[in-house]
Motif scaffolding. Sequence first.
Motif, PDB file in Angstrom:
ATOM      1  N   UNK A  57      -4.332   5.142  -6.557  1.00 37.65           N
ATOM      2  CA  UNK A  57      -3.657   4.024  -5.887  1.00 37.65           C
ATOM      3  C   UNK A  57      -4.658   3.130  -5.139  1.00 37.65           C
ATOM      4  N   UNK A  58      -5.895   3.621  -4.978  1.00 38.20           N
ATOM      5  CA  UNK A  58      -6.932   2.803  -4.328  1.00 38.20           C
ATOM      6  C   UNK A  58      -7.215   3.175  -2.884  1.00 38.20           C
ATOM      7  N   UNK A  59      -6.833   4.372  -2.474  1.00 40.78           N
ATOM      8  CA  UNK A  59      -7.012   4.787  -1.082  1.00 40.78           C
ATOM      9  C   UNK A  59      -7.699   6.141  -1.037  1.00 40.78           C
ATOM     10  N   UNK A  60      -7.897   6.669   0.172  1.00 46.02           N
ATOM     11  CA  UNK A  60      -8.643   7.924   0.317  1.00 46.02           C
ATOM     12  C   UNK A  60      -7.928   8.878   1.249  1.00 46.02           C
ATOM     13  N   UNK A  61      -7.864  10.146   0.839  1.00 48.56           N
ATOM     14  CA  UNK A  61      -7.344  11.196   1.711  1.00 48.56           C
ATOM     15  C   UNK A  61      -8.495  11.648   2.595  1.00 48.56           C
ATOM     16  N   UNK A  62      -8.309  11.593   3.919  1.00 48.26           N
ATOM     17  CA  UNK A  62      -9.373  11.995   4.829  1.00 48.26           C
ATOM     18  C   UNK A  62      -9.098  13.323   5.493  1.00 48.26           C
ATOM     19  N   UNK A  63      -7.855  13.789   5.429  1.00 49.07           N
ATOM     20  CA  UNK A  63      -7.502  15.103   6.010  1.00 49.07           C
ATOM     21  C   UNK A  63      -6.237  15.615   5.337  1.00 49.07           C
ATOM     22  N   UNK A  64      -6.148  16.954   5.295  1.00 47.66           N
ATOM     23  CA  UNK A  64      -4.931  17.560   4.746  1.00 47.66           C
ATOM     24  C   UNK A  64      -4.534  18.745   5.587  1.00 47.66           C
TER      25      UNK A  64
ATOM     26  N   UNK B 165      -3.182  15.717  -5.235  1.00 43.37           N
ATOM     27  CA  UNK B 165      -2.779  14.683  -4.271  1.00 43.37           C
ATOM     28  C   UNK B 165      -3.915  13.688  -4.077  1.00 43.37           C
ATOM     29  N   UNK B 166      -5.125  14.194  -3.886  1.00 43.09           N
ATOM     30  CA  UNK B 166      -6.289  13.314  -3.702  1.00 43.09           C
ATOM     31  C   UNK B 166      -6.466  12.384  -4.903  1.00 43.09           C
ATOM     32  N   UNK B 167      -6.330  12.915  -6.104  1.00 40.93           N
ATOM     33  CA  UNK B 167      -6.491  12.106  -7.312  1.00 40.93           C
ATOM     34  C   UNK B 167      -5.438  10.996  -7.374  1.00 40.93           C
ATOM     35  N   UNK B 168      -4.208  11.316  -7.017  1.00 40.76           N
ATOM     36  CA  UNK B 168      -3.138  10.314  -7.040  1.00 40.76           C
ATOM     37  C   UNK B 168      -3.393   9.222  -6.005  1.00 40.76           C
ATOM     38  N   UNK B 169      -3.822   9.623  -4.816  1.00 35.57           N
ATOM     39  CA  UNK B 169      -4.105   8.644  -3.756  1.00 35.57           C
ATOM     40  C   UNK B 169      -5.283   7.763  -4.165  1.00 35.57           C
ATOM     41  N   UNK B 170      -6.310   8.357  -4.750  1.00 36.25           N
ATOM     42  CA  UNK B 170      -7.458   7.573  -5.207  1.00 36.25           C
ATOM     43  C   UNK B 170      -7.066   6.633  -6.335  1.00 36.25           C
TER      44      UNK B 170
ATOM     45  N   UNK C 113       0.847  -1.203   0.000  1.00 37.52           N
ATOM     46  CA  UNK C 113       0.000   0.000   0.000  1.00 37.52           C
ATOM     47  C   UNK C 113       0.877   1.246   0.000  1.00 37.52           C
ATOM     48  N   UNK C 114       1.885   1.245   0.853  1.00 35.25           N
ATOM     49  CA  UNK C 114       2.816   2.375   0.949  1.00 35.25           C
ATOM     50  C   UNK C 114       3.479   2.616  -0.404  1.00 35.25           C
ATOM     51  N   UNK C 115       3.932   1.548  -1.040  1.00 40.25           N
ATOM     52  CA  UNK C 115       4.599   1.662  -2.339  1.00 40.25           C
ATOM     53  C   UNK C 115       3.663   2.226  -3.394  1.00 40.25           C
ATOM     54  N   UNK C 116       2.417   1.777  -3.404  1.00 45.40           N
ATOM     55  CA  UNK C 116       1.450   2.252  -4.393  1.00 45.40           C
ATOM     56  C   UNK C 116       1.186   3.745  -4.238  1.00 45.40           C
ATOM     57  N   UNK C 117       0.967   4.189  -3.001  1.00 46.15           N
ATOM     58  CA  UNK C 117       0.702   5.602  -2.739  1.00 46.15           C
ATOM     59  C   UNK C 117       1.937   6.441  -3.087  1.00 46.15           C
ATOM     60  N   UNK C 118       3.114   5.964  -2.680  1.00 44.76           N
ATOM     61  CA  UNK C 118       4.359   6.682  -2.959  1.00 44.76           C
ATOM     62  C   UNK C 118       4.572   6.835  -4.460  1.00 44.76           C
ATOM     63  N   UNK C 119       4.332   5.772  -5.198  1.00 43.95           N
ATOM     64  CA  UNK C 119       4.544   5.794  -6.652  1.00 43.95           C
ATOM     65  C   UNK C 119       3.585   6.768  -7.336  1.00 43.95           C
ATOM     66  N   UNK C 120       2.313   6.708  -6.990  1.00 43.69           N
ATOM     67  CA  UNK C 120       1.321   7.576  -7.637  1.00 43.69           C
ATOM     68  C   UNK C 120       1.580   9.054  -7.336  1.00 43.69           C
ATOM     69  N   UNK C 121       1.846   9.376  -6.071  1.00 43.16           N
ATOM     70  CA  UNK C 121       2.112  10.775  -5.720  1.00 43.16           C
ATOM     71  C   UNK C 121       3.428  11.227  -6.353  1.00 43.16           C
ATOM     72  N   UNK C 122       4.406  10.346  -6.407  1.00 42.16           N
ATOM     73  CA  UNK C 122       5.700  10.676  -6.982  1.00 42.16           C
ATOM     74  C   UNK C 122       5.653  11.043  -8.451  1.00 42.16           C
ATOM     75  N   UNK C 123       4.588  10.652  -9.150  1.00 41.07           N
ATOM     76  CA  UNK C 123       4.443  10.973 -10.569  1.00 41.07           C
ATOM     77  C   UNK C 123       3.940  12.390 -10.810  1.00 41.07           C
TER      78      UNK C 123
END
Length: 69
Positions: free
Chosen positions: A62-69, A55-60, A16-26
């Motif tokens: 990856x299959x996850x959700x941003x709940x706070x920023x 950021x929200x789009x990248x996290x989504x 999960x960490x890798x997926x989020x890191x990769x998507x945001x890193x792009x």
Amino acid sequence: MNTATYTVTGMTCQHCVSSVTEEIGEIAGVTGVDVDLPTGAVTVTSTEVLSDDAIRAAVEEAGYEVTAS
């Protein structure tokens, strides 16, 4: 350098960490992504201010959700 921290829910493992890191890193301008799995905190470092929507789009993507920023 700009830094922003987000709370991401749904991450349960290192994959999960890798997926989020990769998507945001792009996202253009991102220079670093640090994910704290136990707390769900994702700290993004960039050369410019990034939109929360990007950021929200990248996290989504990856299959996850941003709940706070």
